[in-house]
Design a protein around this motif. Structure first.
Motif, PDB file in Angstrom:
ATOM      1  N   ARG A  27       0.852  -1.197   0.000  1.00  0.00           N
ATOM      2  CA  ARG A  27       0.000   0.000   0.000  1.00  0.00           C
ATOM      3  C   ARG A  27       0.881   1.239   0.000  1.00  0.00           C
ATOM      4  O   ARG A  27       1.962   1.247   0.579  1.00  0.00           O
ATOM      5  N   VAL A  28       0.385   2.294  -0.644  1.00  0.00           N
ATOM      6  CA  VAL A  28       1.129   3.537  -0.851  1.00  0.00           C
ATOM      7  C   VAL A  28       0.633   4.588   0.145  1.00  0.00           C
ATOM      8  O   VAL A  28      -0.578   4.825   0.264  1.00  0.00           O
ATOM      9  N   LEU A  29       1.574   5.242   0.822  1.00  0.00           N
ATOM     10  CA  LEU A  29       1.221   6.323   1.742  1.00  0.00           C
ATOM     11  C   LEU A  29       1.044   7.618   0.959  1.00  0.00           C
ATOM     12  O   LEU A  29       1.940   8.042   0.230  1.00  0.00           O
ATOM     13  N   LEU A  30      -0.125   8.240   1.133  1.00  0.00           N
ATOM     14  CA  LEU A  30      -0.394   9.549   0.537  1.00  0.00           C
ATOM     15  C   LEU A  30      -0.882  10.498   1.622  1.00  0.00           C
ATOM     16  O   LEU A  30      -1.583  10.089   2.551  1.00  0.00           O
ATOM     17  N   LEU A  31      -0.493  11.753   1.488  1.00  0.00           N
ATOM     18  CA  LEU A  31      -0.861  12.792   2.440  1.00  0.00           C
ATOM     19  C   LEU A  31      -1.866  13.732   1.793  1.00  0.00           C
ATOM     20  O   LEU A  31      -1.648  14.201   0.674  1.00  0.00           O
ATOM     21  N   GLN A  32      -2.960  14.001   2.490  1.00  0.00           N
ATOM     22  CA  GLN A  32      -3.966  14.922   1.955  1.00  0.00           C
ATOM     23  C   GLN A  32      -3.549  16.336   2.324  1.00  0.00           C
ATOM     24  O   GLN A  32      -3.421  16.676   3.505  1.00  0.00           O
ATOM     25  N   PHE A 129      -3.792  17.702   5.994  1.00  0.00           N
ATOM     26  CA  PHE A 129      -5.053  17.385   6.656  1.00  0.00           C
ATOM     27  C   PHE A 129      -5.188  15.932   7.085  1.00  0.00           C
ATOM     28  O   PHE A 129      -5.861  15.639   8.065  1.00  0.00           O
ATOM     29  N   ASP A 130      -4.616  15.016   6.329  1.00  0.00           N
ATOM     30  CA  ASP A 130      -4.840  13.597   6.618  1.00  0.00           C
ATOM     31  C   ASP A 130      -3.733  12.773   5.971  1.00  0.00           C
ATOM     32  O   ASP A 130      -2.972  13.268   5.135  1.00  0.00           O
ATOM     33  N   ALA A 131      -3.648  11.536   6.361  1.00  0.00           N
ATOM     34  CA  ALA A 131      -2.730  10.563   5.752  1.00  0.00           C
ATOM     35  C   ALA A 131      -3.495   9.266   5.593  1.00  0.00           C
ATOM     36  O   ALA A 131      -4.343   8.931   6.429  1.00  0.00           O
ATOM     37  N   ARG A 132      -3.203   8.558   4.515  1.00  0.00           N
ATOM     38  CA  ARG A 132      -3.925   7.318   4.246  1.00  0.00           C
ATOM     39  C   ARG A 132      -3.043   6.377   3.443  1.00  0.00           C
ATOM     40  O   ARG A 132      -2.267   6.815   2.596  1.00  0.00           O
ATOM     41  N   TRP A 133      -3.192   5.088   3.710  1.00  0.00           N
ATOM     42  CA  TRP A 133      -2.506   4.045   2.947  1.00  0.00           C
ATOM     43  C   TRP A 133      -3.462   3.558   1.863  1.00  0.00           C
ATOM     44  O   TRP A 133      -4.577   3.140   2.162  1.00  0.00           O
ATOM     45  N   TRP A 134      -3.042   3.638   0.602  1.00  0.00           N
ATOM     46  CA  TRP A 134      -3.873   3.310  -0.557  1.00  0.00           C
ATOM     47  C   TRP A 134      -3.312   2.083  -1.278  1.00  0.00           C
ATOM     48  O   TRP A 134      -2.100   1.967  -1.447  1.00  0.00           O
ATOM     49  N   THR A 135      -4.197   1.235  -1.795  1.00  0.00           N
ATOM     50  CA  THR A 135      -3.759   0.197  -2.730  1.00  0.00           C
ATOM     51  C   THR A 135      -3.634   0.848  -4.104  1.00  0.00           C
ATOM     52  O   THR A 135      -4.232   1.910  -4.363  1.00  0.00           O
ATOM     53  N   GLN A 136      -2.892   0.208  -4.986  1.00  0.00           N
ATOM     54  CA  GLN A 136      -2.789   0.742  -6.348  1.00  0.00           C
ATOM     55  C   GLN A 136      -4.161   0.779  -7.012  1.00  0.00           C
ATOM     56  O   GLN A 136      -4.487   1.715  -7.748  1.00  0.00           O
ATOM     57  N   GLN A 137      -4.986  -0.223  -6.750  1.00  0.00           N
ATOM     58  CA  GLN A 137      -6.320  -0.268  -7.333  1.00  0.00           C
ATOM     59  C   GLN A 137      -7.181   0.896  -6.835  1.00  0.00           C
ATOM     60  O   GLN A 137      -7.953   1.472  -7.612  1.00  0.00           O
ATOM     61  N   GLU A 138      -7.059   1.255  -5.544  1.00  0.00           N
ATOM     62  CA  GLU A 138      -7.825   2.387  -5.021  1.00  0.00           C
ATOM     63  C   GLU A 138      -7.396   3.694  -5.684  1.00  0.00           C
ATOM     64  O   GLU A 138      -8.237   4.544  -5.985  1.00  0.00           O
ATOM     65  N   ILE A 139      -6.108   3.849  -5.918  1.00  0.00           N
ATOM     66  CA  ILE A 139      -5.617   5.059  -6.593  1.00  0.00           C
ATOM     67  C   ILE A 139      -6.173   5.125  -8.012  1.00  0.00           C
ATOM     68  O   ILE A 139      -6.655   6.167  -8.456  1.00  0.00           O
ATOM     69  N   LEU A 140      -6.127   4.007  -8.721  1.00  0.00           N
ATOM     70  CA  LEU A 140      -6.640   3.986 -10.096  1.00  0.00           C
ATOM     71  C   LEU A 140      -8.143   4.267 -10.170  1.00  0.00           C
ATOM     72  O   LEU A 140      -8.602   4.926 -11.105  1.00  0.00           O
TER      73      LEU A 140
END
Length: 180
Positions: A27-32, A129-140
């Protein structure tokens, strides 16, 4: 062509280290992020990272930025050489920014850690504002805004080991919305 307001803003040019941080489940860490003083911007999900300070290497900048923005501590051995390079220009806090970004993969050992905000500077405290772990499928599949804007299109290629060199991205959500 730049409008008058953009033309009068000071230009800040800097080198930036960013990371695709992966947990043990890929899973990929992304910051909002957004700009607290500019609600019209809205928010976007971005790769962690930031400016490379004088005398700092790409690796050391990523180690520092991850610790400051997220509380995640990594070693130099966890950071791969950057294989995704891009330039981006955007407006932020009254200035025009031109960034030369180099993106690396960072692999964490174990499950996704809890994200901490204790070491963020004042701008990061208000604009992150936030941080979340995303799967590649969720990003797509997502209709959210990403930074880089090309993240959904290029992430799989980057993670497969492809070297990526993008042209200049002009970060302008209003223009992208008009052309969607």
């Amino acid at each position: 062509m730049a409008d008058d307001a953009t033309a009068t803003k000071p230009l800040i040019e800097r080198n930036v280290a960013r990371a695709v941080v992966l947990d043990e489940h890929e899973r990929v860490l992304l910051l909002q992020v957004g700009e607290y003083g500019n609600p019209e911007f809205g928010t976007a999900w971005e790769l962690p990272g930031g400016g490379i300070e004088a005398g700092e290497t790409h690796t050391h900048a990523l180690m520092r930025e991850l610790r400051e923005e997220t509380g995640i501590v990594v070693t130099a051995e966890q950071i791969q050489a950057p294989t995704w390079r891009r330039d981006v220009i955007y407006d932020y806090r009254g200035s025009r920014r031109l960034q030369h970004e180099a993106i690396s993969t960072v692999r964490l050992h174990g499950p996704a850690p809890e994200i901490q905000s204790l070491l963020r500077d004042a701008f990061e405290q208000s604009d992150l504002f936030d941080a979340r772990w995303w799967t590649q499928q969720e990003i797509l599949a997502s209709r959210e805004w990403f930074y880089p804007h090309s993240l959904p299109a290029l992430l799989a290629r980057f993670l497969s080991g492809e070297t990526i060199s993008e042209g200049l991205e002009v970060w302008d959500k209003a223009a992208w919305r008009a052309n969607s």
